[in-house]
Design an enzyme around this catalytic site. Structure first.
Site, PDB file in Angstrom:
ATOM      1  N   ALA A 487       0.871  -1.243  -0.112  1.00 40.94           N
ATOM      2  CA  ALA A 487       0.143  -0.019   0.024  1.00 40.94           C
ATOM      3  C   ALA A 487       0.847   1.269   0.104  1.00 40.94           C
ATOM      4  O   ALA A 487       2.234   1.309   0.395  1.00 40.94           O
ATOM      5  CB  ALA A 487      -0.911   0.068   1.195  1.00 40.94           C
ATOM      6  N   SER A 488       0.195   2.321  -0.331  1.00 40.56           N
ATOM      7  CA  SER A 488       1.018   3.633  -0.701  1.00 40.56           C
ATOM      8  C   SER A 488       2.234   3.431  -1.302  1.00 40.56           C
ATOM      9  O   SER A 488       2.439   3.093  -2.463  1.00 40.56           O
ATOM     10  CB  SER A 488       1.320   4.138   0.907  1.00 40.56           C
ATOM     11  OG  SER A 488      -0.013   4.607   1.553  1.00 40.56           O
ATOM     12  N   GLY A 489       3.417   3.526  -0.673  1.00 38.62           N
ATOM     13  CA  GLY A 489       4.762   3.244  -1.449  1.00 38.62           C
ATOM     14  C   GLY A 489       4.760   1.987  -1.894  1.00 38.62           C
ATOM     15  O   GLY A 489       5.439   1.897  -3.200  1.00 38.62           O
TER      16      GLY A 489
END
Length: 704
Positions: A487-489
């Site tokens: 998730a995210s990065g």
């Protein structure tokens, strides 16, 4: 140069070239007038996502990706007067018969399901070794090193408990790893010296993605016809989820059994801050991005409650479905059993959830009878660590001539190795980039798999790794395989791949922005501290003046900068997934999805584990599915003296690696962060007995 390549690509129409040219011009103006937020990193960086511009990295379409069509529809129509309007874009996405359609990889669920079916399943098919191959295997066993030799009729014993990492470790490192566990299952299935597996399962500290991968290999091993027996002295939902995949389950009379259901928690620090005189000033872009809520709210927001409820429902329903299927019961019966609050081990036997109540020595005696071994003789056993030394080459499983590289990216993301970095404790951007470049420059590898198990971290490092993965994908097929969380990065890295594969219960997405700073004025007044600043420039004190709140003009600039960061991340995700910006907005806004839901919304291409990722890599590299390939682990660590001394030191002085990890998290607070919200799943993430205050502090620090 990459801009020119894309603008002159034969895949783009003249209208699309004009649209993209206008977009580049607008990006150039932003680059000329950068946000003042980029001039300092001394403020509280709370999950502030990607403020990097992206058009300069876009690559021309690749022949290895027939299932992906990178379309300029991803960009906002307002960026050029000649760009298509929303209605025109809609018309392109609507077929002649009035049904919405899209290039594969987009958001429409029907197309996503059909594209998932187009990918090979990667299902394990057991083919006994016979004939000439059997003779060669026996010959290799005779000349194997002493530490690779196993007695005929042996039982493989593995103890699955505690922390399980997705990153390979050296033999000097403690703990279990998913790659070695799964490889042992595969080797044991084909090894004529192994009669079966005796699996000890205790309290696990890992996510559901890893549990799904291990469970799949248990089911695959059963196809060999050999027995696999589970011994479970302590059991919650996650442990039972693994155990029920085995043929038989045994527990001692005093076993700790707590099949009571699952919970999810969210912690809030605003009350603590108010008492000590700290005012969090949080700017949240994305209604589901809840990390700022931990600081600015006292209770859970409706959006966060909605998201966490959906995640919990997905995991709980999956558990009920798989367990009821494994035990041959109705789902309602399993759910009713959970709701009774049963803790007696006798009840589990009565309901058929375990085979029998026995101590470990009694189970071993039963195994002796199963193997036909006399009572006075002991069972030849080989443990997990010793069997991990047995090379696949010995069993004729080393693969064929074609090679596929696996690059593992596990942990929080940082750009460079810090002074407190632990060996194998996270993703160091510059080190991973070296591995990616080595695969790109080598002619040995026909394809590559990026195995991701990361909640994100440093946004700059994420972007630099994305760029290298993108370059790699321009020369050979690249598949992203997600473990517990990407998730995210972590999702940012995956977007550069030609296809994304996730487990049913992988946590992914989290495309959103939240940033802020602390106003410490009241705290300073309470403790008698004073700070004065002399500055030049209208916004020079924007981040430096923590002794006062934002001025109205500063707050406006801060908001605009956060909105700009969010738009860049969202638009880049839209382009990568061949979606319109509006469609991406529906699944972005900081929302975390399970892999199954992410696939139905176009964020993921296929649901499965590493075996499916390998099958898709073979498909895209034009390697027949029935042909063996050699899978090369590029992240295999070599034992180092500092790592060895670190392990010895920790044992001698009792230093908790978790505390060292917390100190390392603090070093990640510099720079823009692309990190998933701190989500605590009790009985999901392995902290059932931890101190709640320590959990709260760790949960908060993980968001910095």
């Amino acid at each position: 140069m990459s801009k020119l390549l894309l603008l002159h690509s034969p895949h783009l129409s003249s209208a699309q070239r004009r649209t993209f040219s206008a977009y580049l011009s607008s990006r150039a103006q932003i680059a000329t007038h950068p946000s003042p937020l980029t001039s300092s990193v001394s403020f509280l960086q709370l999950q502030c996502l990607f403020t990097v511009s992206f058009p300069s990295h876009l690559q021309p379409l690749r022949p290895f990706q027939p299932h992906r069509n990178f379309s300029l529809r991803a960009f906002d129509s307002s960026q050029s007067s000649e760009a298509k309007t929303e209605e025109e874009t809609k018309e392109e996405l609507v077929g002649k018969e009035g049904k919405e359609s899209r290039p594969e990889g987009g958001i429409y669920s029907e197309s996503v399901r059909s594209s998932d079916e187009d990918y090979p399943s990667g299902e394990f098919v057991f083919e006994p070794i016979s004939g000439w191959r059997s003779f060669l295997v026996k010959l290799k066993m005779l000349i194997a090193f002493p530490w690779e030799r196993v007695r005929k009729g042996s039982v493989l014993t593995m103890k699955l408990r505690g922390q399980i990492s997705d990153q390979l470790k050296s033999r000097f490192s403690p703990g279990l790893t998913v790659p070695q566990i799964c490889e042992n299952f595969v080797k044991a299935a084909y090894d004529p010296r192994i009669s079966g597996i005796y699996l000890h399962i205790d309290i696990l500290n890992c996510g559901w993605g890893k549990v799904e991968e291990i469970r799949r290999h248990i089911l695959d091993f059963k196809k060999s016809g050999k027995f696999i027996v589970a011994y479970v002295p302590s059991c919650q939902e996650k442990e039972y989820y693994l155990a029920c995949a085995c043929e038989e389950i045994y527990s001692p009379p005093s076993a700790y059994i707590s099949l009571f259901g699952l919970t999810v928690q969210a912690s809030f620090l605003r009350g603590v801050f108010d008492k000590v005189g700290i005012e969090p000033q949080v700017e949240r872009i994305g209604k589901y991005k809840s990390a700022g809520d931990q600081l600015s709210r006292r209770t859970m927001s409706e959006e966060n409650c909605e998201m966490l409820t959906a995640l919990l429902d997905n995991i709980y329903e999956n558990w009920l479905d798989k367990v009821s299927s494994a035990k041959g019961k109705k789902r309602e019966d399993i759910e009713n059993f959970i709701n009774e609050g049963v803790y007696q081990i006798d009840r589990l036997k009565e309901e058929g959830l375990i085979t029998n109540i026995n101590y470990d020595d009694e189970v071993i005696s039963m195994l002796r009878e199963k193997l036909g071994i006399e009572k006075e003789k002991s069972i030849p056993m080989v443990d997990y660590r010793k069997y991990s030394r047995v090379k696949k080459w010995t069993l004729g499983l080393s693969g064929g001539k074609d090679q596929i590289a696996i690059i593992r990216a596990s942990g929080s993301i940082s750009r460079v190795k810090g002074p407190l970095s632990l060996p194998g404790s996270g993703i160091i951007g510059e080190q991973l980039i070296e591995k990616i470049r080595s695969v790109r420059e080598s002619k040995r590898y026909k394809a590559a798999i990026i195995r991701i198990d990361s909640p994100g971290g440093d946004a700059l490092a994420s972007d630099l790794m994305w760029r290298e993965i993108k370059l790699l994908a321009s020369s050979k097929p690249v598949i992203a395989s997600m473990s517990d969380v990407a998730a995210s990065g972590g999702y940012y890295m995956a977007m550069a791949a030609g296809a994304i594969v996730a487990e049913n219960l992988t946590l992914t997405g989290s495309i959103g922005v939240v940033t802020g700073k602390f106003n410490l004025g009241n705290l300073y007044e309470k403790i008698g501290f004073n700070k004065e600043i002399i500055s030049r420039g209208k916004y020079a004190e924007l981040l430096a003046a923590e002794q006062r709140p934002f001025r109205p003009d500063e707050a406006e600039l801060f908001t605009k900068s956060a909105q700009n960061a969010y738009k860049q991340f969202r638009d880049k995700a839209a382009f990568s997934r061949s979606m319109t910006v509006d469609k991406m907005e529906e699944v972005a806004q900081g929302r975390v999805w399970t892999g199954k839901d992410a696939a139905s919304h176009g964020l993921v291409d296929a649901v499965g584990g590493l075996s499916r990722a390998i099958a898709i890599a073979k498909q895209k590299a034009n390697i027949p599915q029935d042909r063996q390939v050699k899978v090369v682990e590029l992240s295999r660590p070599s034992p180092s003296l500092p790592e060895l001394l670190s392990g010895i030191g920790s044992t001698l002085v009792g230093v908790d690696r978790t505390l060292k990890g917390l100190m390392q998290e603090l070093t990640f607070s510099d720079g823009v962060q692309a990190r998933m919200d701190g989500i605590m799943f009790q009985n999901l993430e392995g902290y059932p007995y931890a101190n709640p205050i320590f959990i709260l502090i760790k949960d908060y620090l993980s968001s910095l």
